[in-house]
Design an enzyme around this catalytic site. Structure first.
Site, PDB file in Angstrom:
ATOM      1  N   GLU A  67     -18.798   5.260  -1.449  1.00  0.00           N
ATOM      2  CA  GLU A  67     -18.041   4.495  -2.436  1.00  0.00           C
ATOM      3  C   GLU A  67     -18.702   4.485  -3.810  1.00  0.00           C
ATOM      4  O   GLU A  67     -18.009   4.443  -4.829  1.00  0.00           O
ATOM      5  CB  GLU A  67     -17.824   3.059  -1.944  1.00  0.00           C
ATOM      6  CG  GLU A  67     -16.824   2.928  -0.807  1.00  0.00           C
ATOM      7  CD  GLU A  67     -17.388   3.333   0.554  1.00  0.00           C
ATOM      8  OE1 GLU A  67     -18.630   3.539   0.658  1.00  0.00           O
ATOM      9  OE2 GLU A  67     -16.604   3.433   1.504  1.00  0.00           O
TER      10      GLU A  67
ATOM     11  N   PHE B  42     -14.725  -2.360   1.132  1.00  0.00           N
ATOM     12  CA  PHE B  42     -15.724  -1.317   0.916  1.00  0.00           C
ATOM     13  C   PHE B  42     -16.094  -1.145  -0.558  1.00  0.00           C
ATOM     14  O   PHE B  42     -17.098  -0.507  -0.872  1.00  0.00           O
ATOM     15  CB  PHE B  42     -15.232   0.015   1.479  1.00  0.00           C
ATOM     16  CG  PHE B  42     -14.930  -0.018   2.956  1.00  0.00           C
ATOM     17  CD1 PHE B  42     -15.441  -1.019   3.771  1.00  0.00           C
ATOM     18  CD2 PHE B  42     -14.129   0.959   3.536  1.00  0.00           C
ATOM     19  CE1 PHE B  42     -15.160  -1.055   5.121  1.00  0.00           C
ATOM     20  CE2 PHE B  42     -13.841   0.932   4.890  1.00  0.00           C
ATOM     21  CZ  PHE B  42     -14.359  -0.075   5.696  1.00  0.00           C
TER      22      PHE B  42
ATOM     23  N   ARG C 246       0.840  -1.205   0.000  1.00  0.00           N
ATOM     24  CA  ARG C 246       0.000   0.000   0.000  1.00  0.00           C
ATOM     25  C   ARG C 246       0.873   1.253   0.000  1.00  0.00           C
ATOM     26  O   ARG C 246       0.512   2.265  -0.595  1.00  0.00           O
ATOM     27  CB  ARG C 246      -0.966  -0.002   1.187  1.00  0.00           C
ATOM     28  CG  ARG C 246      -0.312  -0.031   2.560  1.00  0.00           C
ATOM     29  CD  ARG C 246      -1.331   0.126   3.660  1.00  0.00           C
ATOM     30  NE  ARG C 246      -0.754  -0.046   4.985  1.00  0.00           N
ATOM     31  CZ  ARG C 246      -1.197   0.573   6.068  1.00  0.00           C
ATOM     32  NH1 ARG C 246      -2.205   1.418   5.988  1.00  0.00           N
ATOM     33  NH2 ARG C 246      -0.633   0.339   7.238  1.00  0.00           N
TER      34      ARG C 246
END
Length: 311
Positions: free
Chosen positions: A59, A84, A12
């Site tokens: 989202e 998500f 990440r």
């Protein structure tokens, strides 16, 4: 960005650093779902605040805005937790049907995230994104491969998804190595059995191969960083060289992920294949990364046990 081999870096982090580097291209924009300090999209936001869009915990709007931006000639990178993205799945599906060119990043994938618990663990994302028409699904195991794949996402057609890992793991590759989409890496050679992983499970496979070597079992390790499209030739070579002994390990539910991709690629073989598929088959709890991977049956000991059984 460049990384020292052996240094521990989270993919990440590599996503955020590679995205910031791509900001030199004026058409690149970044969006995030109010978790940019976790997805590391904030690195782009700090460098290019006029091209960073905070979409908060919406989202559907995150993906909708990305689709709109690409219509206007921008290259959007939209990030949130992998779990998500399920809230925006209808918009992702329609982006595929519309042949929109967008890049998505899902962080905090799998039981590897540890203490946050199952509500935060993306365990269905590979299946969901593989099912989208014309999609590309990538899951790098280290920072070097992650940065290289992010760079390619900037010019990739269709819906492109990158799965990133929360924890820090050793850099496996040299700066400048090639990671073509649709390819894979043979991280370790061996002719007795093939251990196949992507992302965090590549590191577990490497540790298992070391243990197996002490027992006289020569295991190769394959990094299938490109989940879709898949490197079928690498799998065929593994089947031929190991007499069909494969162990596939993924930090994902068993349905629709890496194991499914591998089995689909091998369905029409004439020669026999023995595949053991290790995946997260129960509802995870909360704990350390190592505890949860062991509990799920995708840790080093489980891989060693599976390899012995195939031998």
């Amino acid at each position: 960005p460049r990384y020292d081999k052996g240094a521990k870096v989270a993919t990440r982090n590599a996503y955020g650093e590679a995205l910031r580097a791509l900001g030199a291209r004026p058409n690149v924009v970044a969006l995030d779902g109010e978790v940019s300090d976790s997805t590391r999209a904030d690195k782009f936001g700090e460098a290019y605040p006029d091209r960073f869009f905070e979409m908060f915990i919406s989202e559907q709007q995150l993906v909708a805005a990305a689709v709109g931006l690409q219509v206007r000639g921008y290259r959007p990178f939209a990030a949130t937790f992998a779990a998500f993205l399920s809230r925006a799945y209808d918009f992702i599906r329609m982006a595929g049907i519309s042949q929109a060119d967008i890049a998505l990043s899902g962080s905090h994938a799998g039981v590897e995230i540890g203490a946050d618990g199952p509500s935060q663990m993306g365990l269905e994302d590979l299946a969901a994104l593989r099912a989208v028409q014309g999609s590309t699904v990538l899951y790098p195991s280290d920072a070097v491969s992650c940065a290289a794949l992010v760079a390619q996402m900037a010019d990739r057609k269709g819906v492109c998804y990158l799965r990133t890992t929360r924890g820090k793991y050793p850099v496996l590759y040299d700066n400048g190595d090639d990671f073509p989409i649709g390819g894979s890496k043979l991280v370790r050679g061996g002719g007795d059995i093939a251990l196949i992983g992507a992302g965090v499970t590549v590191h577990n496979c490497l540790a298992a191969a070391e243990e197996l070597a002490r027992e006289g079992i020569d295991a190769r390790v394959i990094d299938l960083y490109s989940v879709k499209p898949l490197d079928r030739q690498r799998l065929l070579d593994a089947v031929r060289d190991t007499r069909g002994r494969l162990v596939v390990v993924e930090d994902h539910y068993p349905e629709g992920g890496l194991g499914s991709a591998v089995l689909e690629a091998l369905t029409d073989l004439d020669e026999p294949v023995r595949v053991t598929h290790l995946a997260v088959r129960g509802l995870p709890t909360s704990g350390t990364s190592a505890q949860l991977m062991d509990q799920a049956g995708i840790g080093v000991n489980a891989i060693v046990t599976a390899a012995r059984a195939l031998g």
